[in-house]
Structures are given as C-alpha cells and as structure tokens.
Write an enzyme that holds these catalytic residues in place. Structure first.
Site, mmCIF file in Angstrom:
data_model
loop_
_atom_site.group_PDB
_atom_site.id
_atom_site.type_symbol
_atom_site.label_atom_id
_atom_site.label_comp_id
_atom_site.label_asym_id
_atom_site.label_seq_id
_atom_site.Cartn_x
_atom_site.Cartn_y
_atom_site.Cartn_z
ATOM 1 N N PHE A 108 0.855 -1.191 0.000
ATOM 2 C CA PHE A 108 0.000 0.000 0.000
ATOM 3 C C PHE A 108 0.889 1.237 0.000
ATOM 4 O O PHE A 108 2.051 1.174 0.381
ATOM 5 C CB PHE A 108 -0.928 -0.008 1.218
ATOM 6 C CG PHE A 108 -2.389 0.017 0.835
ATOM 7 C CD1 PHE A 108 -2.987 -1.073 0.230
ATOM 8 C CD2 PHE A 108 -3.162 1.159 1.072
ATOM 9 C CE1 PHE A 108 -4.316 -1.047 -0.138
ATOM 10 C CE2 PHE A 108 -4.502 1.190 0.705
ATOM 11 C CZ PHE A 108 -5.082 0.094 0.102
ATOM 12 N N GLN A 144 -6.995 14.930 3.214
ATOM 13 C CA GLN A 144 -6.358 14.012 2.262
ATOM 14 C C GLN A 144 -7.134 13.915 0.944
ATOM 15 O O GLN A 144 -8.320 13.591 0.940
ATOM 16 C CB GLN A 144 -6.262 12.610 2.856
ATOM 17 C CG GLN A 144 -5.668 11.610 1.873
ATOM 18 C CD GLN A 144 -5.157 10.362 2.554
ATOM 19 O OE1 GLN A 144 -5.926 9.448 2.845
ATOM 20 N NE2 GLN A 144 -3.883 10.329 2.855
ATOM 21 N N HIS A 171 -7.342 11.749 -2.431
ATOM 22 C CA HIS A 171 -6.950 10.456 -2.975
ATOM 23 C C HIS A 171 -6.716 10.661 -4.466
ATOM 24 O O HIS A 171 -7.563 11.238 -5.147
ATOM 25 C CB HIS A 171 -8.066 9.438 -2.735
ATOM 26 C CG HIS A 171 -7.632 8.023 -2.941
ATOM 27 N ND1 HIS A 171 -7.244 7.550 -4.169
ATOM 28 C CD2 HIS A 171 -7.514 6.977 -2.081
ATOM 29 C CE1 HIS A 171 -6.912 6.269 -4.044
ATOM 30 N NE2 HIS A 171 -7.065 5.899 -2.786
ATOM 31 N N LEU A 222 -14.332 6.075 -5.489
ATOM 32 C CA LEU A 222 -12.928 5.704 -5.300
ATOM 33 C C LEU A 222 -12.522 4.508 -6.146
ATOM 34 O O LEU A 222 -13.217 3.499 -6.168
ATOM 35 C CB LEU A 222 -12.711 5.350 -3.823
ATOM 36 C CG LEU A 222 -11.324 4.824 -3.482
ATOM 37 C CD1 LEU A 222 -10.330 5.951 -3.443
ATOM 38 C CD2 LEU A 222 -11.344 4.094 -2.165
ATOM 39 N N GLU A 282 -6.516 2.231 -3.975
ATOM 40 C CA GLU A 282 -5.068 2.190 -4.121
ATOM 41 C C GLU A 282 -4.582 0.768 -4.418
ATOM 42 O O GLU A 282 -3.505 0.565 -4.988
ATOM 43 C CB GLU A 282 -4.467 2.671 -2.786
ATOM 44 C CG GLU A 282 -3.022 3.013 -2.850
ATOM 45 C CD GLU A 282 -2.665 3.902 -1.661
ATOM 46 O OE1 GLU A 282 -3.156 5.046 -1.610
ATOM 47 O OE2 GLU A 282 -1.919 3.444 -0.798
ATOM 48 N N ARG A 289 -0.163 9.656 -0.891
ATOM 49 C CA ARG A 289 -1.316 10.253 -1.580
ATOM 50 C C ARG A 289 -1.156 11.751 -1.788
ATOM 51 O O ARG A 289 -1.577 12.291 -2.810
ATOM 52 C CB ARG A 289 -2.582 9.965 -0.784
ATOM 53 C CG ARG A 289 -2.903 8.508 -0.798
ATOM 54 C CD ARG A 289 -4.064 8.168 0.088
ATOM 55 N NE ARG A 289 -4.382 6.758 -0.087
ATOM 56 C CZ ARG A 289 -5.294 6.111 0.617
ATOM 57 N NH1 ARG A 289 -5.992 6.757 1.547
ATOM 58 N NH2 ARG A 289 -5.532 4.842 0.405
ATOM 59 N N HIS A 333 -10.755 12.607 0.282
ATOM 60 C CA HIS A 333 -10.970 11.228 0.711
ATOM 61 C C HIS A 333 -11.058 11.074 2.225
ATOM 62 O O HIS A 333 -11.845 10.302 2.736
ATOM 63 C CB HIS A 333 -9.799 10.397 0.185
ATOM 64 C CG HIS A 333 -9.909 8.939 0.480
ATOM 65 N ND1 HIS A 333 -11.009 8.201 0.113
ATOM 66 C CD2 HIS A 333 -9.047 8.053 1.071
ATOM 67 C CE1 HIS A 333 -10.829 6.935 0.484
ATOM 68 N NE2 HIS A 333 -9.659 6.835 1.075
ATOM 69 N N ARG A 363 -2.313 10.755 6.151
ATOM 70 C CA ARG A 363 -2.529 9.361 6.555
ATOM 71 C C ARG A 363 -2.020 8.402 5.487
ATOM 72 O O ARG A 363 -2.187 8.656 4.297
ATOM 73 C CB ARG A 363 -4.027 9.107 6.751
ATOM 74 C CG ARG A 363 -4.366 7.656 6.969
ATOM 75 C CD ARG A 363 -5.850 7.439 7.104
ATOM 76 N NE ARG A 363 -6.568 7.568 5.862
ATOM 77 C CZ ARG A 363 -7.041 6.541 5.142
ATOM 78 N NH1 ARG A 363 -6.840 5.299 5.542
ATOM 79 N NH2 ARG A 363 -7.721 6.753 4.032
#
Ligand SMILES: Cc1cc2nc3c(=O)[nH]c(=O)nc-3n(C[C@H](O)[C@H](O)[C@H](O)COP(=O)(O)OP(=O)(O)OC[C@H]3O[C@@H](n4cnc5c(N)ncnc54)[C@H](O)[C@@H]3O)c2cc1C
Length: 589
Positions: free
Chosen positions: A117, A231, A233, A243, A246, A286, A354, A389
């Site tokens: 990730f 954040q 994305h 979304l 990821e 991100r 996000h 994050r």
C-alpha cells in the site's frame, strides 16, 4: 419532552462505533449501552472501504518499520506514543476480527495474504478481496448482535450534546421515521461519527459524511485538532468521486498523462534520490501524487474530460484473471459508473477528497478535554495520521481506538453518577424549540440548502484545496462567513415529520459550515507546508514553529481561537520523508 437514559452512548454505528460498543459490553456487562446512528449501521461509510487494513504480520516486517512509515508518511506530525500503541495493537485487532468471522483473503498455504500500500515499505495490508470494509463492518455488526445489553437507535439524528457544568451528559436526537425529538442522557458519550468529505465538491465520501460529530463537539466547547490536513486520494472517478482503490496501483496499475507517459517519474515523491524507482512510483504517498496531478495540469499534460481535467489509470497489462480475482469491485464500479471495462480500457481519474486527518482532539484513550465526552475513528484526531494518513491505516485505527475509547468510556461510566439536572432537561427543551422554530415551522426564509452547500463546496475547493495561499484562504474565510449568515435564512418546503430529508440536509449543512470554517482558519494560521497542507506562499516545512498540533475552538461568544500543542516525539526525531520500495519477499498477495 421524552427522555431515555443509558450508561454509555455511542454516536455512530460505523466501524469505530460498533467496535467501541463491543468494548463497553466486554468491559462491564452491567452497563446499559446504546448505539445511535443516522443510518442503519451497515450503511455507514466503513462499508465502502475497499483496499485493506494494515497490521504487521509477516516475519520480514516489524512494529518499528510500520511506526516509521506512519510517522514519516505523516510528515512528523503524528504523536509517536499514539502511533506505537496503534501499530502494536493493530494486528491483535485484525486477528480478533478473524475470530469473530472476518473472511480475510489467504495465500495458497492458508496464511493471511497481505498487499503493498502507498507509503508502506513492507507488504502489510490485510484485505478481503477489494471489499474489506464491508466484511469488517459485517463482522462487527453481527458480533454486536450477541450482546443483549447493546440497545440500538437506528435512523436517529443527533443534533446537540447536552453539557452540564462542563460535563457531557447526553444528546438530543430526532427519530427520522416519526420526527420525534428526544433527550437521551448518558454518563459517557462517545462520538464515532466519521469524516466530513462532503464539505468539498468532489469526494469519495458517502453523502452522510458531513462532519456532524466534529461540529457537535466544537459547539460544545471541545477543541478540534489539525483540521487543515485534508487528504486527497489521487484516483477518484471524475464527477461521482467514486474511489478506485489504491489496491489497483498496489497490484501494478500505472498512472498515465495525455501522452501515455508515466508522469510520476518526473516528481519527487519523498525519496532521497531525485527520481522515483519506476516499479514503485505509483505507490508514493497520496499527498505527493495529488500534488503531481496539479503540476501536470499546469504543464498542459492532462486530458480534458466532460468534468474537468483527468489523467488515466491503466490496469490493462494486469490481465482479466488478476483483475477479476484481486480487483473485482474496481471492474464493477468502472462498468457501472463509467461504462468502461478496465481489462481493455483506460480509467479516467482525478484527485478527490478522501479523508480527514484532523478531528475532535483526544488523548490516546479517546478522551476529549470535556469530562464524559470521548471520540474515536475518523471524526477523532488522536493523532496517528499526522499531516498525511497512509492508506490502510484508518481501518485498523477505528478498531484500535474504537476499542480504547469504549474501554475508557466504560470505566468512566462505571464510576460516575448519573447527572441529569433540571438545567440539562431545560437545555434539551431549548434544543427542541430551536429545531421547531428554525426549521420545521419556519416559512419565511429565502435561501435554499443546495445553493449554499454548493457555494460552500466550491469555496473550499478553490480556497483550501491541494494548494493554498494566504489570499485564497482569506477569501474562503470571508465567503464562509457570508454563507453562514445566509444559512440562518434557509426555508424548508417540507414540514412533515416523517423522514424529512430536507430538514436533515439543512442540519447537516450547518455542521458542514462549522467544519469548513475550522478547516480554513486552521489552514490560515499554519504558515508552512507539511504533508497534505501545502501553502505556495510558505513552501517549506518549519519545524521550529510548527512541529505542533493546531487546536481550534470557540469561546462562549462564538469567537474562534487557534492554539498549538507540541507533537509527542518518542524515538523518531524529525527527518526527511523517505519511501522505499515494497519488498517482494512478503506474501505473494
Ligand atoms: C470509499 C472509501 C474507501 C476507503 N478505503 C479504505 C481502506 O481500504 N483502508 C482504510 O484503512 N481506510 C479506508 N477508508 C477510510 C475508512 O473507511 C474510514 O475512515 C472509516 O471506515 C471511518 O469509520 P468510522 O467508524 O469512523 O465512521 P463511519 O463508518 O463513517 O461511520 C459514521 C457513523 O456515524 C453516524 N452518524 C454521523 N453523524 C451522525 C448524527 N448526526 N447522528 C447520528 N449518527 C450519526 C453514521 O450514521 C455512521 O453510522 C476508505 C474510505 C472511503 C470513503
């Protein structure tokens, strides 16, 4: 006015709320626990999480490495004691879910499968295909059903925290089916109301993510922490904001500009070397990926779509078999919402809001400065996410800190006396009158919810988006103040009491305006760039003045106050953000 009473009240039936409810019931089975949620719990946003949940499980990984990735990914704004507790407890929580029935994906030999990730140097993200949140929430929900002492208020909307002599002692809520307004008192209240992505125009967040809990706490006098860190994305579908997880890039997807060029190789993604390694550049953090998108627009290398500029996510080389096995939901979403098949076609994507790094300020056990008030999950800021994050840290966060807040609230309630004074009941009655007069019976307003909401969203995108300046933020602050005035003059056409969604959207709009104002004022005060907060007029990180959390609150007259609290550093002194490549030796996820 009707009143009901419990020992501990969880506001929110998502992952954090349900995990907290189980923790309360396990800590002291004698406590009367209730979960109140504006939607049926299984409809909470946790259900939409796709990619996975991080937790150290493979022999080549370590707690320290996960800590370091989290802290450097958060640009050193994480409280390191909280991160250490979180990383240590995350695998235990994920295992507990396994025992409660969560169907984690497996390797062929039966071990837990993990995937890479963004921003993580090792593969450590557990997943259940690409429907991880669905399975987590289902597991938690079915586990709560085993506890008779957990009472549920499904489809009730909380409008106010009741505070007596500085202590929180319940809420006022509307039952959506009947319009009944009721006081629900409790010795401890835990806010688990999720994030606030809907304050922006393009977001992966469900329509219910309107920052209600943050606003409830703020109005009650509790400070919100680090609200400027939003954040984006990098891969949302244009227009809908849906979304594309990821995991699509973790499985090997490419980001391409209009020339079919993997443009991320031109950007510093936080590595010591000037150019990222080709094989792993799509898994940069991100914030950096979203910032690269803006730069590509400036270079004229994006694609003009019907809903603005986009770039392409390319999964074609992964093949149909892998896409069906590891990314079935991505294929389904593309077919249903874009009318294209990622097996043979490019997916248009853009950065969309996000996740909210900031939230209600809590200590490591979920306690806010107001006695009796706790918070956990995305609505809280503990803080383990710092300025950015890392993907797949939020699902374990709602488990670890949901459980911690549940235990702390249960212990507090076990030793506390019920506090339902005449003053509290009078407050509840005042709130009922306000709801009736300002909304249900009011006929003379001339403003519309949708108009103000849209203006607010545009204001935030242009004033406090991926890049900000003093001027853009000041303009946004001025606009928001005007919008807040106008929101006081909203007219509702629907005066019924049965599922009055217009009333609901008006109440949510007021919450979003509070949150939006906090975001902008927090961003104005932080004259540096760090993680997701990028000020083009202050492009550098400034540890001397801003290695600190922003605390925003309002005084009794509604005046905004911004203060700072030093970041807790334990073992990792501030340094450069460095990302390595996920090792291939861990699981073949
Ligand atoms: C599309 C998507 C995919 C994601 N994928 C991942 C992933 O793969 N990995 C990862 O780690 N994170 C992921 N995240 C982030 C993560 O899913 C969320 O941060 C997390 O699930 C939030 O859980 P929560 O319990 O705090 O809030 P939620 O699940 O949002 O629940 C909030 C609850 O509060 C209730 N509520 C809110 N306001 C009120 C009110 N006024 N009155 C009564 N009830 C109220 C709601 O009804 C709901 O039950 C993703 C997020 C999104 C949007």
């Amino acid at each position: 006015m009707e009143t009901s009473s419990h020992d501990v009240l969880l506001v929110g039936g998502g992952g954090a709320g349900l995990r907290a409810a189980i923790a309360v019931a396990e800590t002291n089975p004698k406590l009367r626990v209730a979960v109140i949620s504006k939607v049926y719990p299984m409809r909470s946003h946790t259900v939409a999480a796709e990619g996975g949940a991080a937790g150290v499980v493979k022999p080549d990984d370590s707690i320290d490495e996960h800590c370091y990735d989290t802290i450097s990914g958060g640009d050193w704004l994480c409280d390191q004691d909280a991160v250490e507790a979180f990383i240590k407890e995350a695998p235990q929580e994920l295992l507990r879910l396994e025992h409660w029935g969560c169907p984690w994906s497996r390797e062929p030999d039966g071990h837990i499968a993990v995937r890479a990730f963004g921003g993580m140097k090792k593969r450590r993200t557990w997943f259940a295909a690409d429907k991880t949140g669905f399975h987590i929430l289902h597991t938690l929900f079915q586990t709560t059903l085993k506890y008779n002492e957990i009472f549920r208020y499904d489809e009730w909307f909380v409008t106010k925290l009741l505070v007596d002599d500085g202590r929180v002692c319940g809420v006022v809520a509307i039952e959506l089916m009947s319009g009944r307004i009721q006081a629900i008192t409790a010795k401890a209240v835990v806010l688990c109301t999720g994030g606030c992505g809907r304050v922006f125009p393009y977001t992966t967040n469900a329509a219910i993510k309107t920052g209600d809990g943050m606003s409830l706490a703020y109005r009650a006098g509790a400070p919100l922490k680090d609200m400027e860190f939003i954040q984006y994305h990098p891969t949302g579908l244009p227009f809908t904001g849906i979304l594309i997880t990821e995991a699509a890039r973790a499985e090997g997807g490419y980001m391409l500009n209009k020339d079919g060029y993997r443009y991320l190789q031109d950007y510093d993604l936080g590595r010591p070397e000037p150019k990222p390694v080709l094989r792993s550049m799509e898994l940069g953090p991100r914030d950096r990926l979203s910032q690269a998108f803006v730069k590509e627009i400036e270079k004229g290398r994006t694609i003009h779509g019907p809903y603005g500029e986009v770039v392409h996510l390319d999964l074609r080389h992964l093949g149909e078999k892998l896409i069906n096995q590891k990314l079935p939901f991505v294929r389904e979403l593309c077919l249903k919402y874009e009318g294209l098949d990622p097996v043979t076609q490019l997916i248009p994507v853009r950065p969309v809001v996000h996740y909210m790094m900031g939230g209600v300020s809590t200590d490591i056990n979920g306690a806010t400065p107001l006695p009796g008030l706790y918070a956990a999950g995305e609505c809280a800021c503990v803080s383990i996410n710092g300025a950015n994050r890392l993907g797949s840290n939020s699902l374990p966060e709602i488990l670890v800190f949901g459980a911690r807040a549940g235990v702390a609230a249960a212990e507090f309630a076990s030793g506390a006396a019920e506090q339902v004074s005449q003053a509290v009941l009078a407050q509840a009655e005042d709130e009922r009158r306000r709801l009736e007069q300002q909304f249900l019976r009011k006929t003379d307003g001339n403003e519309r919810v949708a108009v103000i909401r849209e203006a607010m969203q545009k204001t935030l995108e242009s004033g406090a988006g991926i890049y900000r300046t003093q001027k853009s933020l000041e303009d946004a602050a001025t606009h928001l103040a005007i919008l807040r005035e106008r929101a006081g003059n909203i007219a509702l056409d629907d005066h019924s009491r049965t599922f009055n969604t217009e009333l609901l959207s008006a109440l949510e709009l007021h919450c979003m305006l509070d949150v939006a104002i906090c975001i902008v004022h927090s961003a104005l005060s932080r004259t540096e760039s760090r993680g997701a907060h990028q000020r083009t007029d202050y492009p550098d990180r400034n540890d001397r003045d801003f290695l600190a959390h922003t605390l925003i609150s309002q005084d009794e007259h509604g005046a905004i106050r911004v203060n700072y609290k030093p970041v807790t550093i334990t073992r990792w002194p501030p340094g450069e953000r460095v990302y390595g490549q996920p090792t291939q030796t861990a699981a073949k996820a």
